[in-house]
Design a protein around this motif. Structure first.
Motif, PDB file in Angstrom:
ATOM      1  N   GLU A 113      -3.430 -23.059  56.791  1.00  0.00           N
ATOM      2  CA  GLU A 113      -3.478 -22.214  57.973  1.00  0.00           C
ATOM      3  C   GLU A 113      -2.593 -22.841  59.036  1.00  0.00           C
ATOM      4  O   GLU A 113      -2.552 -24.064  59.161  1.00  0.00           O
ATOM      5  N   HIS A 142      -1.995 -20.151  49.205  1.00  0.00           N
ATOM      6  CA  HIS A 142      -1.745 -19.264  50.341  1.00  0.00           C
ATOM      7  C   HIS A 142      -1.595 -20.001  51.657  1.00  0.00           C
ATOM      8  O   HIS A 142      -2.269 -20.997  51.899  1.00  0.00           O
ATOM      9  N   ARG A 165      -1.719 -18.832  55.664  1.00  0.00           N
ATOM     10  CA  ARG A 165      -2.007 -17.726  56.561  1.00  0.00           C
ATOM     11  C   ARG A 165      -1.632 -18.104  57.982  1.00  0.00           C
ATOM     12  O   ARG A 165      -2.007 -19.173  58.469  1.00  0.00           O
ATOM     13  N   CYS A 166      -0.864 -17.229  58.630  1.00  0.00           N
ATOM     14  CA  CYS A 166      -0.419 -17.518  59.992  1.00  0.00           C
ATOM     15  C   CYS A 166      -1.501 -17.083  60.982  1.00  0.00           C
ATOM     16  O   CYS A 166      -1.935 -15.934  60.991  1.00  0.00           O
ATOM     17  N   THR A 167      -1.939 -18.031  61.808  1.00  0.00           N
ATOM     18  CA  THR A 167      -2.998 -17.727  62.774  1.00  0.00           C
ATOM     19  C   THR A 167      -2.480 -16.901  63.941  1.00  0.00           C
ATOM     20  O   THR A 167      -3.257 -16.345  64.706  1.00  0.00           O
ATOM     21  N   ARG A 202     -10.657 -10.585  49.978  1.00  0.00           N
ATOM     22  CA  ARG A 202      -9.319 -10.013  49.981  1.00  0.00           C
ATOM     23  C   ARG A 202      -8.761  -9.985  48.572  1.00  0.00           C
ATOM     24  O   ARG A 202      -9.164 -10.767  47.733  1.00  0.00           O
ATOM     25  N   HIS A 220      -2.315  -8.908  51.293  1.00  0.00           N
ATOM     26  CA  HIS A 220      -3.582  -9.468  50.806  1.00  0.00           C
ATOM     27  C   HIS A 220      -4.752  -8.752  51.469  1.00  0.00           C
ATOM     28  O   HIS A 220      -5.602  -9.379  52.094  1.00  0.00           O
ATOM     29  N   CYS A 223       3.564 -19.582  61.327  1.00  0.00           N
ATOM     30  CA  CYS A 223       4.685 -19.383  60.414  1.00  0.00           C
ATOM     31  C   CYS A 223       6.032 -19.491  61.144  1.00  0.00           C
ATOM     32  O   CYS A 223       6.082 -19.514  62.369  1.00  0.00           O
ATOM     33  N   GLY A 251      -1.048 -13.291  61.564  1.00  0.00           N
ATOM     34  CA  GLY A 251      -1.958 -12.843  60.522  1.00  0.00           C
ATOM     35  C   GLY A 251      -1.332 -12.663  59.152  1.00  0.00           C
ATOM     36  O   GLY A 251      -2.026 -12.306  58.207  1.00  0.00           O
ATOM     37  N   ARG A 252      -0.020 -12.889  59.039  1.00  0.00           N
ATOM     38  CA  ARG A 252       0.642 -12.735  57.749  1.00  0.00           C
ATOM     39  C   ARG A 252       0.116 -13.745  56.719  1.00  0.00           C
ATOM     40  O   ARG A 252      -0.208 -14.868  57.052  1.00  0.00           O
ATOM     41  N   TRP A 253       0.100 -13.292  55.485  1.00  0.00           N
ATOM     42  CA  TRP A 253      -0.237 -14.190  54.378  1.00  0.00           C
ATOM     43  C   TRP A 253       1.030 -14.506  53.606  1.00  0.00           C
ATOM     44  O   TRP A 253       1.798 -13.598  53.281  1.00  0.00           O
ATOM     45  N   GLU A 297      -5.805 -23.276  50.506  1.00  0.00           N
ATOM     46  CA  GLU A 297      -5.432 -22.375  51.578  1.00  0.00           C
ATOM     47  C   GLU A 297      -4.980 -23.170  52.796  1.00  0.00           C
ATOM     48  O   GLU A 297      -5.702 -24.036  53.275  1.00  0.00           O
TER      49      GLU A 297
END
Ligand SMILES: [Mn+2]
Ligand SMILES: [Mn+2]
Ligand SMILES: [Zn+2]
Ligand SMILES: [Zn+2]
Lengths: 126, 126
Positions: B119, B80, B82-84, B70, A25, B122, B87-89, B117
């Motif tokens: 957050e 979506h 998003r892993c904090t 993005r 993304h 993951c 950073g993977r989506w 979204e």
DNA sequence: TAAATAACAGTAACTATTACTATTAGCTTG
DNA sequence: CAAGCTAATAGTAATAGTTACTGTTATTTA
């Protein structure tokens, strides 16, 4: 969608292939750098123009359209509905913990925050 | 939250009152112009700094944090995560039409689009 | 009241994006 | 297959939103 007529360009096709080849993304700059490895003298403006055209023709989507940060004094968790006609923002409540719990059962992720935004036409404008 | 120690300032309090007095979900510039009617020589930098501090101390929230657009070549509707941490989506599916229909029953709005979204952390990072 | 320093106004710098301009190249028509 | 039309390009300038810097002011503490 898919109706806008564009001439072929190697730049546009390469940009599309680059984006199709990742799950990142990515933002425009990331795409620019990847594409430069294939077309070294491609311009950043070309990347931006083609990304917009690809969105226009429905071949890609854009995430986080609104580049402006907005603020809210309502600090309890809530979702938002924004009217595309009058621009009003509405505080709404859709997502509750049942949605999150059902997500937790499927994936083993730890959710820290979630944000839902709806867009459409409000009652006043209809 | 609410633990950071800040000195009193008329500017910060005025900014907070301005934001509390509206449902606009305004951006920094809107807040700046409103606040200038009360403190004519307030600086835009002061507005930004105080908005950040107010977010920090939990007295306001910010919407749409990420100023970067993005792109995604996956054009079917999806949400979506998003892993904090890494950073993977992740492309996920949580919202279906039942959520939207239940919303349509409560409000008489016409929904054109919605975006969710999440957050967190993951599976890989846990 | 005086010292310490957070916060300030004003301004410069930065980052992401868009606009401009002269040149190149894809498409259409004879 | 040219020739002409003009979309698309590279390169660069401009813009918008935000953050950083700097010397001055004002709040807090003792
Ligand atoms: Mn709100
Ligand atoms: Mn996606
Ligand atoms: Zn409306
Ligand atoms: Zn992760």
């Amino acid at each position: 969608m898919e109706s806008i007529k564009h001439r072929y360009s190697r730049q546009r096709e390469t940009i599309l292939q680059v984006l199709r080849g990742t799950l990142e993304h990515p933002n425009a700059d990331w795409i620019y750098n990847k594409t430069r490895r294939i077309i070294p003298n491609i311009s950043l403006g070309t990347v931006y123009r083609n990304l917009s055209q690809l969105v226009e023709s429905g071949r890609i989507i854009r995430i986080k359209d609104d580049a402006v940060i907005r603020y809210d004094a309502n600090i309890k968790h809530h979702d938002h509905f924004r009217c595309t006609s009058c621009g009003r923002w509405y505080d709404i409540e859709i997502l509750d913990n049942t949605v999150i719990e059902s997500f937790n059962k499927k994936h083993k992720f730890h959710i820290e925050a979630f944000n839902l935004e709806l867009e459409g036409v409000c009652e006043i404008c209809l």
